[in-house]
Design an enzyme around this catalytic site. Structure first.
Site, short mmCIF file in Angstrom:
data_model
loop_
_atom_site.label_atom_id
_atom_site.label_comp_id
_atom_site.label_asym_id
_atom_site.label_seq_id
_atom_site.Cartn_x
_atom_site.Cartn_y
_atom_site.Cartn_z
N HIS A 146 0.87 -1.47 -0.08
CA HIS A 146 0.13 -0.31 -0.06
C HIS A 146 0.97 1.57 -0.07
CE1 HIS A 146 0.85 0.11 4.43
NE2 HIS A 146 0.79 1.14 4.47
C1 UD1 Z 1 -2.19 5.39 5.84
C2 UD1 Z 1 -0.92 5.58 6.55
C3 UD1 Z 1 -0.31 5.17 6.44
C4 UD1 Z 1 0.24 3.76 6.64
C5 UD1 Z 1 -1.43 3.19 6.54
C6 UD1 Z 1 -2.27 1.95 6.93
C7 UD1 Z 1 -0.40 8.11 6.43
C8 UD1 Z 1 0.47 9.23 5.10
N1 UD1 Z 1 -0.41 6.82 6.25
O1 UD1 Z 1 -1.98 5.50 4.34
O2 UD1 Z 1 0.86 5.84 7.38
O3 UD1 Z 1 0.81 2.30 7.43
O4 UD1 Z 1 -3.28 4.05 6.62
O5 UD1 Z 1 -3.29 1.50 5.62
O6 UD1 Z 1 -1.25 8.87 6.98
N2 UD1 Z 1 -9.63 4.73 1.42
C9 UD1 Z 1 -10.70 3.43 1.74
N3 UD1 Z 1 -10.79 3.05 2.98
C10 UD1 Z 1 -10.90 3.76 4.60
C11 UD1 Z 1 -9.63 4.31 4.45
C12 UD1 Z 1 -8.77 4.29 3.21
O7 UD1 Z 1 -11.54 3.36 0.73
O8 UD1 Z 1 -11.32 3.51 4.91
C13 UD1 Z 1 -8.86 5.16 0.57
C14 UD1 Z 1 -8.78 6.47 0.06
O9 UD1 Z 1 -9.01 6.56 -0.81
C15 UD1 Z 1 -7.77 7.45 0.61
C16 UD1 Z 1 -6.74 6.17 0.64
O10 UD1 Z 1 -7.63 4.51 0.86
O11 UD1 Z 1 -7.70 7.79 -0.40
C17 UD1 Z 1 -5.41 6.36 1.06
O12 UD1 Z 1 -5.92 6.62 2.20
P1 UD1 Z 1 -5.12 7.76 3.75
O13 UD1 Z 1 -6.00 7.46 4.70
O14 UD1 Z 1 -4.85 9.31 2.67
O15 UD1 Z 1 -3.50 6.54 3.64
P2 UD1 Z 1 -3.13 5.55 3.81
O16 UD1 Z 1 -2.81 4.90 2.32
O17 UD1 Z 1 -4.54 4.51 3.89
#
Ligand code: UD1
Length: 375
Positions: A201
């Site tokens: 991820h």
């Molecule tokens: C975040 C953390 C990362 C951690 C990871 C674990 C930061 C900078 N990154 O990354 O360190 O390892 O979480 O998962 O804080 N999304 C969904 N549903 C959710 C959450 C996210 O669909 O419940 C999708 C959204 O489109 C979002 C993307 O995943 O834009 C990324 O989510 P985001 O919270 O920005 O960062 P992660 O890649 O999850």
């Protein structure tokens, strides 16, 4: 003492659970749990609360997804109001996600004491958003709880006074140890006997179509020798669709609940990942881990544990996998203080006399005086 805990993303939940539990039976401690809503899908959040026995958050900031600036700013704006209203003595933040740095920044500006759980980890790679979050959070924290000695050394090198740093061990391993009896019982019906468990991820691995394509190509090679079980993060699934990449025989699963995922890790032939926490869990289980990164902020998993960094080197991945399949996997040991009691050690420190004295130290205004001054 009123402690506010701030969590937001999946890897925070297994870290807060043991600290909440340890503090819950200490007299005179009131606790408030704030979920920023950075992760909001049921299988990225709610299911972890249930399995870890974490109470329903007292406050949910419901910030959701967004660019880093937008998400961080939104957390700050909404969390500031909570701090002003609830007037905590101490805010505890966890790990290295955007919610961690945003909450620490709010506390520093309001001059509320902040403690960082899992402090001091460094990948020395500032292209990682998490590394920026770690640097900012540690600089702003008053109490820094480290999982391993390398953390203490990193912090001291950055000029953080020794008396702020507490080596307590790994809180995430506390959660693993607590749930181990359930993990051992969990049937893995429907999964192959031998398999590679894959997670992916990191933006550096999934946001660039060529890099992601290369990794998928390597995984399609792995599947020739070994079944692949691949629970996909929403971000990874989105990128695969966006770049129209071919996943061939790779079957993507939805993200799994914690106990199920730990059970799959424990029984895996090998874990292939770019996660931070999984490098630690595989080291605890003694399961070989091949990390698709060139660096790690968790070097003890390499020096003491079962972790090998393979980066984006398809040849190295192939060679390491062949070693594992030949029964020549690297053996490791569990690092010191990864013993299931880190949360208790944090609770001991917070309720001990040396820290209590610091809640209203001379020369430092308390939250109440700042609020009065600002009208
Ligand atoms: C975040 C953390 C990362 C951690 C990871 C674990 C930061 C900078 N990154 O990354 O360190 O390892 O979480 O998962 O804080 N999304 C969904 N549903 C959710 C959450 C996210 O669909 O419940 C999708 C959204 O489109 C979002 C993307 O995943 O834009 C990324 O989510 P985001 O919270 O920005 O960062 P992660 O890649 O999850």
């Amino acid at each position: 003492m009123h402690v506010v805990h701030v969590v937001g993303a999946r890897p925070n939940f297994m870290k807060v659970a043991p600290v909440l539990r340890a503090l819950s039976n200490r007299p005179g401690v009131k606790q408030t749990l704030v979920h920023t809503g950075q992760h909001y899908d049921t299988n990225m959040s709610d299911v972890f609360f249930q399995q870890l026995g974490i109470p329903v958050p007292d406050v949910n900031l419901s910030v959701g997804s967004g660019t880093h600036a937008r998400q961080t700013a939104e957390i700050m704006t909404r969390f500031e109001a909570v701090v002003v209203e609830r007037k905590p003595d101490l805010v505890l933040v966890y790990g290295d996600v955007n919610s961690t740095a945003a909450a620490a920044l709010v506390c520093a500006k309001l001059r509320v004491l902040v403690g960082h759980v899992e402090a001091g980890l460094r990948s020395f790679d500032r292209t990682m958003p998490e590394e920026i979050n770690r640097l900012v959070t540690d600089q702003l924290s008053d109490l820094l709880f480290t999982p391993s000695q390398d953390g203490d050394l990193n912090l001291q090198r950055e000029g953080i006074p020794r008396e702020k740093i507490y080596l307590v061990g790994n809180v995430m391993i506390d959660s693993l140890v607590q749930l181990l009896p359930e993990v051992v019982q969990r049937a893995r019906n429907g999964f192959p006997k031998r398999y590679a468990l894959v997670t992916l991820h990191r933006p550096s691995n999934v946001d660039d179509s060529e890099v992601l394509k290369g990794i998928l190509r390597s995984l399609l090679e792995v599947i020739q020798d070994l079944a692949v079980v691949f629970p996909a993060h929403p971000r990874t699934r989105q990128r695969i669709a966006e770049f129209s990449l071919n996943t061939g025989q790779l079957r993507l699963l939805d993200p799994l609940p914690y106990v199920e995922f730990l059970a799959l890790q424990r029984a895996a032939t090998v874990v292939i990942t770019d996660s931070g926490g999984i490098q630690e869990e595989t080291t605890y289980f003694g399961v070989p881990c091949l990390t698709l990164r060139n660096n790690t902020e968790r070097p003890v998993t390499v020096s003491l544990g079962t972790n090998v960094l393979v980066g984006h080197d398809a040849e190295k991945l192939r060679a390491e996998l062949a070693n594992i399949l030949d029964g020549k996997a690297k053996r490791g040991t569990v690092p010191p203080l990864w013993d299931g009691h880190a949360g208790e050690r944090i609770a001991d420190i917070l309720t001990g006399s040396s820290v209590r004295r610091r809640f209203a130290p001379q020369g430092r205004c308390t939250l109440r005086t700042v609020l009065k001054r600002e009208g």
